[in-house]
Design an enzyme around this catalytic site. Structure first.
Site, PDB file in Angstrom:
ATOM      1  N   CYS A   1       0.837  -1.212   0.000  1.00 20.71           N
ATOM      2  CA  CYS A   1       0.000   0.000   0.000  1.00 20.71           C
ATOM      3  C   CYS A   1       0.862   1.248   0.000  1.00 20.71           C
ATOM      4  CB  CYS A   1      -0.906   0.006   1.217  1.00 20.71           C
ATOM      5  SG  CYS A   1      -2.008  -1.396   1.319  1.00 20.71           S
TER       6      CYS A   1
ATOM      7  N   THR B   1       0.494   3.763  -3.063  1.00 18.96           N
ATOM      8  CA  THR B   1      -0.201   4.786  -3.849  1.00 18.96           C
ATOM      9  C   THR B   1      -1.428   5.340  -3.123  1.00 18.96           C
ATOM     10  OG1 THR B   1       0.551   3.707  -5.847  1.00 18.96           O
ATOM     11  CG2 THR B   1      -1.340   5.168  -6.085  1.00 18.96           C
TER      12      THR B   1
ATOM     13  N   ALA C   1      -1.318  10.841  -4.605  1.00 16.43           N
ATOM     14  CA  ALA C   1       0.127  10.563  -4.599  1.00 16.43           C
ATOM     15  C   ALA C   1       0.391   9.254  -5.331  1.00 16.43           C
ATOM     16  CB  ALA C   1       0.647  10.487  -3.167  1.00 16.43           C
TER      17      ALA C   1
ATOM     18  N   ILE D   1      -4.768  -0.857  -5.006  1.00 20.60           N
ATOM     19  CA  ILE D   1      -4.032  -1.864  -4.237  1.00 20.60           C
ATOM     20  C   ILE D   1      -4.358  -3.270  -4.767  1.00 20.60           C
ATOM     21  CG2 ILE D   1      -3.575  -2.771  -1.932  1.00 20.60           C
ATOM     22  CD1 ILE D   1      -2.742   0.238  -2.499  1.00 20.60           C
TER      23      ILE D   1
ATOM     24  N   ASP E   1      13.335  -1.673  -6.933  1.00 19.78           N
ATOM     25  CA  ASP E   1      14.512  -2.187  -7.665  1.00 19.78           C
ATOM     26  C   ASP E   1      14.430  -3.707  -7.790  1.00 19.78           C
ATOM     27  OD1 ASP E   1      15.599   0.315  -7.909  1.00 19.78           O
ATOM     28  OD2 ASP E   1      17.162   0.042  -6.385  1.00 19.78           O
TER      29      ASP E   1
ATOM     30  N   ARG F   1      23.821  -3.271  -7.070  1.00 15.81           N
ATOM     31  CA  ARG F   1      22.673  -2.375  -7.204  1.00 15.81           C
ATOM     32  C   ARG F   1      22.237  -2.350  -8.669  1.00 15.81           C
ATOM     33  NH1 ARG F   1      21.655   2.887  -7.446  1.00 15.81           N
ATOM     34  NH2 ARG F   1      23.783   3.653  -7.367  1.00 15.81           N
TER      35      ARG F   1
ATOM     36  N   GLU G   1       3.828  -0.073 -10.814  1.00 15.16           N
ATOM     37  CA  GLU G   1       5.225  -0.111 -10.329  1.00 15.16           C
ATOM     38  C   GLU G   1       6.100   0.945 -11.000  1.00 15.16           C
ATOM     39  OE1 GLU G   1       7.143  -3.576  -8.986  1.00 15.16           O
ATOM     40  OE2 GLU G   1       5.284  -4.688  -8.766  1.00 15.16           O
TER      41      GLU G   1
ATOM     42  N   SER H   1       6.085   4.441 -17.362  1.00 18.72           N
ATOM     43  CA  SER H   1       7.257   4.465 -18.255  1.00 18.72           C
ATOM     44  C   SER H   1       7.971   5.820 -18.150  1.00 18.72           C
ATOM     45  CB  SER H   1       6.825   4.195 -19.695  1.00 18.72           C
ATOM     46  OG  SER H   1       6.395   2.854 -19.809  1.00 18.72           O
TER      47      SER H   1
HETATM   48  N1  COS Z   1      17.532   2.706  -3.779  1.00 18.35           N
HETATM   49  C1  COS Z   1      17.880   3.297  -2.606  1.00 18.35           C
HETATM   50  N2  COS Z   1      17.706   4.613  -2.359  1.00 18.35           N
HETATM   51  C2  COS Z   1      17.165   5.356  -3.340  1.00 18.35           C
HETATM   52  C3  COS Z   1      16.774   4.813  -4.584  1.00 18.35           C
HETATM   53  C4  COS Z   1      16.982   3.433  -4.785  1.00 18.35           C
HETATM   54  N3  COS Z   1      16.662   2.854  -5.932  1.00 18.35           N
HETATM   55  N4  COS Z   1      16.265   5.795  -5.355  1.00 18.35           N
HETATM   56  C5  COS Z   1      16.323   6.922  -4.639  1.00 18.35           C
HETATM   57  N5  COS Z   1      16.874   6.654  -3.423  1.00 18.35           N
HETATM   58  C6  COS Z   1      17.140   7.596  -2.347  1.00 18.35           C
HETATM   59  C7  COS Z   1      18.075   8.707  -2.809  1.00 18.35           C
HETATM   60  O1  COS Z   1      19.427   8.357  -2.576  1.00 18.35           O
HETATM   61  C8  COS Z   1      17.630   9.855  -1.930  1.00 18.35           C
HETATM   62  O2  COS Z   1      18.224   9.650  -0.655  1.00 18.35           O
HETATM   63  P1  COS Z   1      18.543  10.857   0.383  1.00 18.35           P
HETATM   64  O3  COS Z   1      17.281  11.134   1.114  1.00 18.35           O
HETATM   65  O4  COS Z   1      19.561  10.271   1.284  1.00 18.35           O
HETATM   66  O5  COS Z   1      19.014  12.008  -0.425  1.00 18.35           O
HETATM   67  C9  COS Z   1      16.154   9.638  -1.783  1.00 18.35           C
HETATM   68  O6  COS Z   1      15.916   8.242  -2.026  1.00 18.35           O
HETATM   69  C10 COS Z   1      15.322  10.455  -2.755  1.00 18.35           C
HETATM   70  O7  COS Z   1      15.721  10.111  -4.067  1.00 18.35           O
HETATM   71  P2  COS Z   1      15.445  11.036  -5.322  1.00 18.35           P
HETATM   72  O8  COS Z   1      15.892  12.434  -4.992  1.00 18.35           O
HETATM   73  O9  COS Z   1      16.008  10.355  -6.524  1.00 18.35           O
HETATM   74  O10 COS Z   1      13.873  11.029  -5.366  1.00 18.35           O
HETATM   75  P3  COS Z   1      12.965  11.839  -6.359  1.00 18.35           P
HETATM   76  O11 COS Z   1      11.925  12.440  -5.487  1.00 18.35           O
HETATM   77  O12 COS Z   1      13.731  12.694  -7.290  1.00 18.35           O
HETATM   78  O13 COS Z   1      12.370  10.695  -7.302  1.00 18.35           O
HETATM   79  C11 COS Z   1      10.878   8.960  -7.882  1.00 18.35           C
HETATM   80  C12 COS Z   1      11.642   9.722  -6.797  1.00 18.35           C
HETATM   81  C13 COS Z   1      10.001   9.825  -8.769  1.00 18.35           C
HETATM   82  C14 COS Z   1      11.847   8.183  -8.752  1.00 18.35           C
HETATM   83  C15 COS Z   1      10.065   8.022  -7.014  1.00 18.35           C
HETATM   84  O14 COS Z   1       9.159   8.780  -6.249  1.00 18.35           O
HETATM   85  C16 COS Z   1       9.352   6.939  -7.749  1.00 18.35           C
HETATM   86  O15 COS Z   1       9.941   5.903  -8.091  1.00 18.35           O
HETATM   87  N6  COS Z   1       8.064   7.152  -7.994  1.00 18.35           N
HETATM   88  C17 COS Z   1       7.229   6.135  -8.599  1.00 18.35           C
HETATM   89  C18 COS Z   1       6.616   5.327  -7.530  1.00 18.35           C
HETATM   90  C19 COS Z   1       5.975   4.124  -8.072  1.00 18.35           C
HETATM   91  O16 COS Z   1       6.605   3.298  -8.695  1.00 18.35           O
HETATM   92  N7  COS Z   1       4.689   4.005  -7.783  1.00 18.35           N
HETATM   93  C20 COS Z   1       3.945   2.851  -8.161  1.00 18.35           C
HETATM   94  C21 COS Z   1       3.392   2.253  -6.904  1.00 18.35           C
HETATM   95  S1  COS Z   1       3.883   0.662  -6.624  1.00 18.35           S
HETATM   96  S2  COS Z   1       2.510  -0.346  -7.623  1.00 18.35           S
END
Ligand code: COS
Length: 410
Positions: free
Chosen positions: A124, A126, A130, A157, A240, A311, A363, A366
């Site tokens: 959970c 989303t 957001a 969800i 990841d 990584r 997840e 694109s």
């Molecule tokens: N592994 C570990 N740490 C990570 C990471 C990763 N893959 N990606 C980012 N971080 C860390 C960064 O190092 C940074 O750390 P600090 O707080 O120490 O500086 C922090 O997380 C923030 O990272 P970043 O500045 O890159 O975040 P942004 O806000 O620029 O970007 C995105 C974040 C947009 C990439 C993220 O919010 C995202 O993936 N959104 C999509 C979410 C998603 O997939 N939703 C679907 C729901 S699941 S069905």
């Protein structure tokens, strides 16, 4: 040395998943899609033969499979029916943060629950306001004694209506942006948890997608995953690890559409010859084949990096982006090869085209994958191994060096 040879165990797993997809999924896929039938019978059988919870370690009753093996299974499951497949695989998304950040007790209790019986768990993250912008979440978790009290609403969800527990992300420090989010395991039968809505979707209709509300839900403090305010990173580390599986499922959808289109092109006669004899069709088939194989290579690469303890953020997003977009393109072209027949439900490819669309959305869209890729290319984070501890250490080191630079320049 680059070697794409699978082990005998991996070949057996792929065969098991393929035969399951063919016999237990394809036989009901189109019928379950029609009314959005919940595939509990298929879930029970998949659990029985060991095709669920594949990454749960042996210590908690799972098979503890490597990520590449997981992708081999997910491709076959996606080939069988990605709607049912999404419901089969969603436990992986909910349980990854527990494996990464849960205490020994939490892992035993909640991962054990999934391996002891065909139970489900949901992730959970989303919220209505957001989606891509995780930091914009409004759900709050407030500490009260030895408990946290969670209030808010989560949407889209997967398996939400049927889950026994949820991994819930909530703000514990609302002014701290992404550094103010924490993650918790919440029992679905906790007072204050309500399943609000089952979505009526375009595709993957056999999977369940619900809205879950949390109204002052009390959660024991020991159910927190990772440290307080480290939930955002836990979510990123989770994605990841799960995006390779999503990419694999997209490869499965694309492969199914490609196979149907190639077969049909040999049967359908126009202008006196099978349409496969026309170059216009041959070029579409050639592009489909290339996209399926290229997407699989990226997917395997993203999984193998994890298996090597490296990584994989960049390749995981590349694989998910390319495989999802390819699935959409390949399924759309499959409908084109079928012509007018492709547009009607009596033929198999229109379902695949509808199912493929969500692969570009869930997840991480694109577009979000492209943001992650661009950031990893232009501003790469320190390379290291893939453990949360190593990530936390690297972040602390980066913060220390930033404050040293600030102090030196002050
Ligand atoms: N592994 C570990 N740490 C990570 C990471 C990763 N893959 N990606 C980012 N971080 C860390 C960064 O190092 C940074 O750390 P600090 O707080 O120490 O500086 C922090 O997380 C923030 O990272 P970043 O500045 O890159 O975040 P942004 O806000 O620029 O970007 C995105 C974040 C947009 C990439 C993220 O919010 C995202 O993936 N959104 C999509 C979410 C998603 O997939 N939703 C679907 C729901 S699941 S069905």
């Amino acid at each position: 040395m680059v070697d794409f040879t699978l082990t005998d165990e991996q070949k057996d797993l792929r065969e098991l998943a393929h035969s399951f997809a063919e016999k237990e999924m394809r036989t009901v896929a189109w019928e379950y899609d029609k009314d959005g039938t919940w595939p509990q019978d298929v879930i029970d059988k998949a659990w029985e033969v060991g095709l669920m919870n594949t990454h749960v370690p042996e210590a908690y009753g799972g098979p503890g499979l490597d990520y590449l093996s997981g992708c081999l299974i997910e491709e076959e499951i996606g080939w069988g029916c990605s709607g049912i497949g999404t419901s089969l695989m969603a436990n992986g998304l909910a349980s990854a943060p527990v494996g990464l950040g849960g205490s020994e007790e939490t892992k035993k209790k909640y991962l054990g629950m999934l391996t002891e019986a065909p139970k489900l768990a949901s992730f959970c993250l989303t919220e209505p306001d957001a989606g891509s912008d995780v930091s914009g979440m409004k759900t709050r978790a407030v500490k009260k004694g030895d408990k946290f009290v969670i209030s808010g609403s989560k949407c889209f969800i997967t398996n939400g209506s049927y889950a026994d527990w949820f991994t819930v992300y909530a703000k514990t420090d609302p002014d701290a942006g992404h550094r103010g989010i924490s993650a918790f395991v919440v029992d679905a039968d906790s007072p204050g948890v309500t399943v609000d809505k089952k979505e009526d979707k375009m595709g993957q209709r056999a999977s369940n997608t619900a809205t879950i509300s949390f109204d002052e839900v009390e959660v024991p403090a020991e159910n927190m995953l990772a440290e307080e305010n480290h939930g955002f990173k836990l979510a990123m580390l989770t994605l990841d690890r799960t995006r390779p599986g999503v990419a694999a499922m997209a490869v499965g959808i694309a492969r199914a559409a490609f196979e149907y289109a190639a077969e049909y092109s040999k049967e359908r006669v126009q202008f006196g010859v099978p349409i496969a004899m026309h170059q216009a069709i041959q070029f579409m088939i050639a592009d489909m084949s290339t996209k399926v194989d290229a997407a699989r290579l990226l997917t395997w690469n993203s999984a193998v990096l994890l298996d090597q303890g490296k990584r994989n953020t960049l390749v995981s997003s590349q694989a998910k982006r390319f495989a999802a977009d390819s699935a959409m393109e390949v399924t759309t072209d499959a409908v084109q090869v079928y012509g007018g027949y492709g547009f009607i439900k009596e033929y198999p490819v229109e379902k695949l085209m509808r199912d493929a669309k969500i692969m570009q959305l869930y997840e991480g869209t694109s577009q979000i994958q492209r943001l992650v890729i661009a950031k990893e290319v232009l501003l790469p984070r320190q390379a290291g191994d893939a453990t949360p501890e190593a990530e936390a250490k690297a972040a602390d080191a980066a913060r220390d060096s930033q404050s040293e630079t600030a102090a030196a320049t002050a």
